[in-house]
Design a protein around this motif. Structure first.
Motif, PDB file in Angstrom:
ATOM      1  N   LYS A  13      96.156  33.324 116.830  1.00 45.07           N
ATOM      2  CA  LYS A  13      96.138  32.016 116.272  1.00 45.07           C
ATOM      3  C   LYS A  13      96.958  30.739 116.942  1.00 45.07           C
ATOM      4  O   LYS A  13      96.370  29.635 116.919  1.00 45.07           O
ATOM      5  CB  LYS A  13      96.498  31.991 114.768  1.00 45.07           C
ATOM      6  N   GLU A  41      92.420  24.887 121.462  1.00 47.33           N
ATOM      7  CA  GLU A  41      91.643  23.834 120.901  1.00 47.33           C
ATOM      8  C   GLU A  41      91.419  22.595 121.469  1.00 47.33           C
ATOM      9  O   GLU A  41      90.479  21.930 121.716  1.00 47.33           O
ATOM     10  CB  GLU A  41      91.585  24.060 119.384  1.00 47.33           C
ATOM     11  N   ASP A  70      85.499  27.474 119.691  1.00 50.97           N
ATOM     12  CA  ASP A  70      85.286  27.338 118.321  1.00 50.97           C
ATOM     13  C   ASP A  70      85.209  28.592 117.392  1.00 50.97           C
ATOM     14  O   ASP A  70      86.060  28.647 116.426  1.00 50.97           O
ATOM     15  CB  ASP A  70      84.540  26.138 117.989  1.00 50.97           C
ATOM     16  N   LYS A  71      84.274  29.109 117.671  1.00 53.47           N
ATOM     17  CA  LYS A  71      83.659  30.471 117.071  1.00 53.47           C
ATOM     18  C   LYS A  71      84.883  31.338 116.917  1.00 53.47           C
ATOM     19  O   LYS A  71      85.115  31.962 115.741  1.00 53.47           O
ATOM     20  CB  LYS A  71      82.347  30.928 117.410  1.00 53.47           C
ATOM     21  N   CYS A 111      94.793  29.926 120.006  1.00 55.55           N
ATOM     22  CA  CYS A 111      93.949  28.948 119.658  1.00 55.55           C
ATOM     23  C   CYS A 111      94.379  27.572 119.350  1.00 55.55           C
ATOM     24  O   CYS A 111      93.683  26.572 119.753  1.00 55.55           O
ATOM     25  CB  CYS A 111      93.199  29.358 118.375  1.00 55.55           C
ATOM     26  N   TYR A 112      95.682  27.597 118.792  1.00 57.63           N
ATOM     27  CA  TYR A 112      96.359  26.286 118.465  1.00 57.63           C
ATOM     28  C   TYR A 112      96.598  25.454 119.877  1.00 57.63           C
ATOM     29  O   TYR A 112      96.302  24.368 120.002  1.00 57.63           O
ATOM     30  CB  TYR A 112      97.663  26.562 117.817  1.00 57.63           C
ATOM     31  N   CYS A 130      88.118  30.988 117.335  1.00 60.38           N
ATOM     32  CA  CYS A 130      89.368  30.497 116.849  1.00 60.38           C
ATOM     33  C   CYS A 130      89.263  30.259 115.225  1.00 60.38           C
ATOM     34  O   CYS A 130      90.101  30.125 114.711  1.00 60.38           O
ATOM     35  CB  CYS A 130      89.612  29.217 117.353  1.00 60.38           C
ATOM     36  N   ASN A 131      87.771  30.052 114.870  1.00 60.64           N
ATOM     37  CA  ASN A 131      87.557  29.797 113.298  1.00 60.64           C
ATOM     38  C   ASN A 131      87.421  31.113 112.818  1.00 60.64           C
ATOM     39  O   ASN A 131      87.014  31.151 111.480  1.00 60.64           O
ATOM     40  CB  ASN A 131      86.360  28.856 113.181  1.00 60.64           C
TER      41      ASN A 131
END
Length: 178
Positions: A83, A90, A70-71, A86-87, A73-74
């Motif tokens: 990105k 997640e 989370d950290k 991460c999509y 990807c955000n």
């Protein structure tokens, strides 16, 4: 019990079968597909970055791994390929964290994830062509790679039909950054 002297033809047949088996094994190894160095490259890079965010004592704890995903990807400084990865990751954080917590090599984690979603390993970094690249270097690339380079540069190649047309256009736009 019979011996080779009584049946002189049995020993050569056994040797022939053995030699044929060895040749088939050698042929199978020779024709085995060499691993693609760019396979799962973005996935592996993302997992390595996530791994750096996890404290050493928490590398086997699933919640710590999931929060690191989370950290990462955000974070604001991700490129488009990261990105996209991460999509994909997640929604399946738990599936990523489980083998990760067992300290499985990153490439094997990605290949395991690929079984669930083929797109995980289809994300690849853009092909880099240095400004000082020669025509010989660019000619070695595939047409698909040349098209990708031009697309990343925001350049269209109208009237390009042959590979040589794409090579020429890539060289003309070499001053543009990817």
């Amino acid at each position: 019990a019979t011996t080779a002297a009584q049946h002189p033809r049995t020993l050569p047949k056994e040797k022939m079968k053995f030699v044929a088996g060895i040749l088939l094994a050698a042929l199978a190894m020779a024709t085995a597909k060499a691993p693609d160095p760019t396979e799962c490259e973005v996935c592996i890079a993302v997992l390595n970055s996530v791994d750096e965010l996890i404290p050493k004592e928490d590398k086997t704890k699933l919640p710590a791994i999931e929060s690191a995903i989370d950290k990462y990807c955000n974070g604001g400084s991700l490129g488009p390929k990261e990105k996209k990865m991460c999509y994909y990751m997640e929604p399946i954080k738990r599936s990523v964290a489980q083998p990760f917590s067992l300290k499985m090599p990153k490439d094997r984690v990605c290949k395991r994830l690929k079984k669930d979603n083929d797109a995980i390993c289809d994300v690849k970094f853009a092909v880099k062509v240095e400004a000082a690249a020669t025509a010989e270097d660019v000619t070695k690339l595939r047409v698909k790679q040349l098209k990708t380079i031009l697309n990343d540069r925001g350049v269209e190649c109208e009237g390009c039909l042959e590979k040589s047309d794409f090579v020429k256009r890539v060289l003309e736009t070499a001053h543009m950054d990817l």
